[in-house]
Design a protein around this motif. Structure first.
Motif, PDB file in Angstrom:
ATOM      1  N   GLU A 142     -15.403  -2.429  42.187  1.00  0.00           N
ATOM      2  CA  GLU A 142     -14.825  -3.602  42.834  1.00  0.00           C
ATOM      3  C   GLU A 142     -15.295  -4.909  42.197  1.00  0.00           C
ATOM      4  O   GLU A 142     -16.314  -4.970  41.532  1.00  0.00           O
ATOM      5  N   GLN A 143     -14.502  -5.953  42.405  1.00  0.00           N
ATOM      6  CA  GLN A 143     -14.807  -7.328  42.016  1.00  0.00           C
ATOM      7  C   GLN A 143     -15.088  -7.489  40.521  1.00  0.00           C
ATOM      8  O   GLN A 143     -15.937  -8.269  40.107  1.00  0.00           O
ATOM      9  N   GLY A 144     -14.331  -6.758  39.710  1.00  0.00           N
ATOM     10  CA  GLY A 144     -14.406  -6.923  38.266  1.00  0.00           C
ATOM     11  C   GLY A 144     -15.624  -6.323  37.606  1.00  0.00           C
ATOM     12  O   GLY A 144     -15.861  -6.573  36.416  1.00  0.00           O
ATOM     13  N   PRO A 160     -20.019  -9.173  36.673  1.00  0.00           N
ATOM     14  CA  PRO A 160     -18.627  -8.811  36.422  1.00  0.00           C
ATOM     15  C   PRO A 160     -18.275  -8.822  34.940  1.00  0.00           C
ATOM     16  O   PRO A 160     -18.911  -9.500  34.129  1.00  0.00           O
ATOM     17  N   LEU A 231      -8.736  -8.101  37.883  1.00  0.00           N
ATOM     18  CA  LEU A 231      -8.926  -7.954  39.318  1.00  0.00           C
ATOM     19  C   LEU A 231      -7.581  -7.666  39.999  1.00  0.00           C
ATOM     20  O   LEU A 231      -6.587  -8.335  39.710  1.00  0.00           O
TER      21      LEU A 231
END
Length: 330
Positions: A142-144, A160, A231
């Motif tokens: 998740e979140q890059g 990220p 994303l």
């Protein structure tokens, strides 16, 4: 710097320079203010002019030193990309006979800068490169962010993007060079978190806001845009961009190159702030709008955005995009 401090602080008697105290005034101030009894200290060395990192490196006399990358940041002050390379390479001058240089093989300019050094420790996420510490990107989470495998250990990267994974491997390599076990580094790495202004995602009524407003160079701008477009989103991708500072005579060309790169990505709208970003704005293709004042941009964001949208805020810190994020959050 912050990630390495996070990895080491529970098992080592160590301090770390706060914020961005990395100048010829900031580094001595940070060192003099740290606890006298601490055995180790992490500091960042920066420069506005050639020779400053050499001076600081001789002052600090590092046991471990790293250049994370060599790009166009401060190119206008340091004489272009070659000038940046020469200036950053000054960090090796303070290494003693037992000091080691940490070399990420992903950056050929860093590799070139270390060709005459006797003690180097290499790291790479490229499976075709032989390094002292090899890692691999396994899959996105998740979140890059990505899941990583390093030295047989798997963990979630706290930073990220692929550039975040590179920084995590560098921090891993330095922590291992300080005596931590692979299992201990993996556990601490997975417990890490983002740094303020560095691709931090906030959920708001105006959409998901990606705050990467701490600073910007051509390389970090491309990396942020790439990760932003990786994303998932149910709404539109809206990139809020400002200029990249301290690029000197290369500024126009580098802003146009970033605009060309950004125009090839799946971004639905570009909102561009500031007179210094005109070259960037003019080079962008697609739906775009230009603003001279942050207040006008903020009004447009409040009018335009919806909860399912995804917004990136990226530009040099002096343009205050982080303040726009805070206004939208509240």
């Amino acid at each position: 710097k912050e990630l390495l401090y996070h990895l080491l602080r529970d098992s080592h008697d160590i301090g770390c320079s706060p914020g961005n105290l990395n100048s010829t005034q900031g580094v001595p101030l940070a060192i003099c203010n740290h606890l006298a009894g601490q055995r180790w200290f992490i500091t960042e060395l920066g420069a506005s002019h050639p020779g400053e990192i050499a001076r600081l490196s001789h002052l600090v006399k590092p046991e471990l030193a790293v250049i994370t990358n060599i790009g166009h940041a401060h190119a206008g002050l340091l004489g272009g990309l070659r000038g940046v390379q020469r200036t950053k390479s000054e960090i090796w001058q303070g290494l003693g006979p037992q000091g080691s240089a940490i070399i990420p093989l992903s950056d050929e300019r860093v590799v070139e800068s270390a060709r005459l050094l006797r003690r180097i420790v290499t790291c790479s996420l490229d499976p075709t490169r032989m390094a002292d510490y090899n890692g691999a990107i396994l899959n996105p989470i998740e979140q890059g962010r990505y899941r990583l495998r390093i030295e047989g250990c798997e963990c979630d990267c706290p930073l990220p993007g692929r550039h975040g994974a590179e920084l995590a491997l560098i921090a891993w390599t330095m922590a291992r060079s300080c005596g931590m076990t692979p299992e201990a580094v993996a556990a601490r790495l997975e417990a890490g978190g983002p740094v303020s202004g560095r691709f931090v995602i906030h959920e708001t009524p105006h959409g998901r806001l990606v705050d990467d407003s701490y600073n910007a160079s051509p390389e970090s701008m491309r990396a942020a845009l790439q990760t932003f477009c990786e994303l998932p989103t149910r709404g539109r991708r809206i990139a809020v961009l400002a200029a990249m500072g301290e690029l000197g005579q290369w500024s126009g060309q580098l802003h146009r190159e970033v605009a060309e790169y950004a125009s090839r990505l799946p971004v639905n709208r570009f909102l561009v702030l500031g007179n210094d970003a005109r070259e960037l704005f003019q080079g962008l293709r697609g739906h775009k709008k230009f603003f001279l004042q942050p207040e006008a941009l903020l009004r447009e964001l409040r009018r335009l955005t919806m909860p399912e949208d995804l917004l990136l805020f990226k530009g040099s810190n002096i343009y205050g995009l982080g303040e726009l994020v805070r206004e939208l959050m509240h």
